[in-house]
Design a protein around this motif. Sequence first.
Motif, mmCIF file in Angstrom:
data_model
loop_
_atom_site.group_PDB
_atom_site.id
_atom_site.type_symbol
_atom_site.label_atom_id
_atom_site.label_comp_id
_atom_site.label_asym_id
_atom_site.label_seq_id
_atom_site.Cartn_x
_atom_site.Cartn_y
_atom_site.Cartn_z
ATOM 1 N N PHE A 1 -1.246 11.009 -3.553
ATOM 2 C CA PHE A 1 -1.974 11.038 -4.830
ATOM 3 C C PHE A 1 -2.451 9.619 -5.175
ATOM 4 O O PHE A 1 -1.805 8.898 -5.941
ATOM 5 C CB PHE A 1 -1.112 11.623 -5.958
ATOM 6 N N PRO A 2 -3.588 9.206 -4.631
ATOM 7 C CA PRO A 2 -4.139 7.899 -4.986
ATOM 8 C C PRO A 2 -4.552 7.875 -6.453
ATOM 9 O O PRO A 2 -4.789 8.919 -7.062
ATOM 10 C CB PRO A 2 -5.361 7.784 -4.073
ATOM 11 N N LEU B 1 -1.960 3.159 -0.440
ATOM 12 C CA LEU B 1 -2.804 2.091 0.092
ATOM 13 C C LEU B 1 -2.108 0.735 0.000
ATOM 14 O O LEU B 1 -2.754 -0.308 0.105
ATOM 15 C CB LEU B 1 -4.134 2.037 -0.677
ATOM 16 N N ALA B 2 -0.772 0.757 -0.180
ATOM 17 C CA ALA B 2 0.008 -0.482 -0.331
ATOM 18 C C ALA B 2 -0.577 -1.356 -1.427
ATOM 19 O O ALA B 2 -0.735 -2.560 -1.281
ATOM 20 C CB ALA B 2 0.090 -1.249 0.991
ATOM 21 N N ARG B 3 -0.904 -0.704 -2.547
ATOM 22 C CA ARG B 3 -1.485 -1.384 -3.707
ATOM 23 C C ARG B 3 -2.720 -2.191 -3.331
ATOM 24 O O ARG B 3 -2.929 -3.309 -3.807
ATOM 25 C CB ARG B 3 -0.432 -2.239 -4.406
ATOM 26 N N GLY B 4 -3.532 -1.605 -2.460
ATOM 27 C CA GLY B 4 -4.808 -2.191 -2.083
ATOM 28 C C GLY B 4 -4.756 -3.164 -0.931
ATOM 29 O O GLY B 4 -5.801 -3.569 -0.398
ATOM 30 N N ARG B 5 -3.556 -3.545 -0.493
ATOM 31 C CA ARG B 5 -3.457 -4.543 0.570
ATOM 32 C C ARG B 5 -4.008 -4.035 1.897
ATOM 33 O O ARG B 5 -4.486 -4.816 2.726
ATOM 34 C CB ARG B 5 -2.006 -5.002 0.726
ATOM 35 N N LEU B 6 -3.948 -2.724 2.113
ATOM 36 C CA LEU B 6 -4.442 -2.160 3.373
ATOM 37 C C LEU B 6 -5.956 -2.251 3.499
ATOM 38 O O LEU B 6 -6.485 -2.141 4.610
ATOM 39 C CB LEU B 6 -4.029 -0.688 3.483
ATOM 40 N N LEU B 7 -6.637 -2.437 2.396
ATOM 41 C CA LEU B 7 -8.102 -2.388 2.425
ATOM 42 C C LEU B 7 -8.708 -3.515 3.250
ATOM 43 O O LEU B 7 -9.863 -3.418 3.671
ATOM 44 C CB LEU B 7 -8.652 -2.416 0.993
ATOM 45 N N ASP B 8 -7.942 -4.570 3.482
ATOM 46 C CA ASP B 8 -8.438 -5.702 4.276
ATOM 47 C C ASP B 8 -7.852 -5.739 5.688
ATOM 48 O O ASP B 8 -8.085 -6.701 6.423
ATOM 49 C CB ASP B 8 -8.118 -7.027 3.562
ATOM 50 N N ASP B 9 -7.095 -4.706 6.053
ATOM 51 C CA ASP B 9 -6.515 -4.677 7.393
ATOM 52 C C ASP B 9 -7.636 -4.560 8.430
ATOM 53 O O ASP B 9 -8.430 -3.613 8.384
ATOM 54 C CB ASP B 9 -5.567 -3.481 7.517
#
Length: 284
Positions: A239-240, A201-209
Amino acid sequence: MASTNASPLPAPAVPLTSSVSIPQLGFGLYKVPEDEAETIVGQALAAGYRHLDSAALYGNEAGVGRALRTAFDGGLAREDLFVTSKVWNDDQGYDSTLRAFEATRNDLGLDYLDLYLIHWPCAARGLYTETYRALEKLHDDGLVRAIGVSNFQPAHLRHLLESADVVPAVNQVELHPWLQQRELREVHAELGIATEAWSPLARGRLLDDPELTAIAAAHGVSVAQVVLRWHLQEGTIVFPKASTPERMAQNADVFGFTLEKETMRHIAGLDRGFRSGSHPDDVA
């Protein structure tokens, strides 16, 4: 404590060798504190995860080992669990790798590991071929069921294979919609190496895409679920990590929907070469 009655996730099994397969969806242990590892691993096992990705660097393998002993005492069969660890950079070299492996095996409390990896190539040290030779011995001795590498670039892989007797079963690399590693994955396909994704998840950065957010809304799921589903459909082993049972369950709930071909093509266009972690050439 993990319930021994918990059903395993319906994750596809990806063949690594003729006799070894790995659950495609697992649970990552990076940055899990040692004093919380026993509880968190127990919760992951209770949620149905049967693939654990660890490493000596994480500093939590003793806690993971305590969780595993509790689970085995509760009836979980060792052969139903897939455990990975990695030799750290400072332990590269033939003899030091063998010592590092024994330390990891003792911390985890296991007779054998399912997969053991070189964590980074550290090419400037010139030790990764020697380190891999130690992995081959562990494999020959039956202490590791499969061996591989992590963060290797195409040049590292080709150099390794000039002397290796065993083709790495996997290469574990940073991979997500913003860093799709197409060239590297083509080399993997050519050489018969499975691709594993860390930082999915790119260390959570994708969550706001915004584009991923729109796809998630259209499917009635979270952005994390969209990205993990994308990984599964791309054939990546992923494996998140999660620190709560609720997030563990959400990350595991990715088998009830499918991303359409058009959506997969759209996500393919999101690649921007963005790394959330280190570039392999920068790790000495």
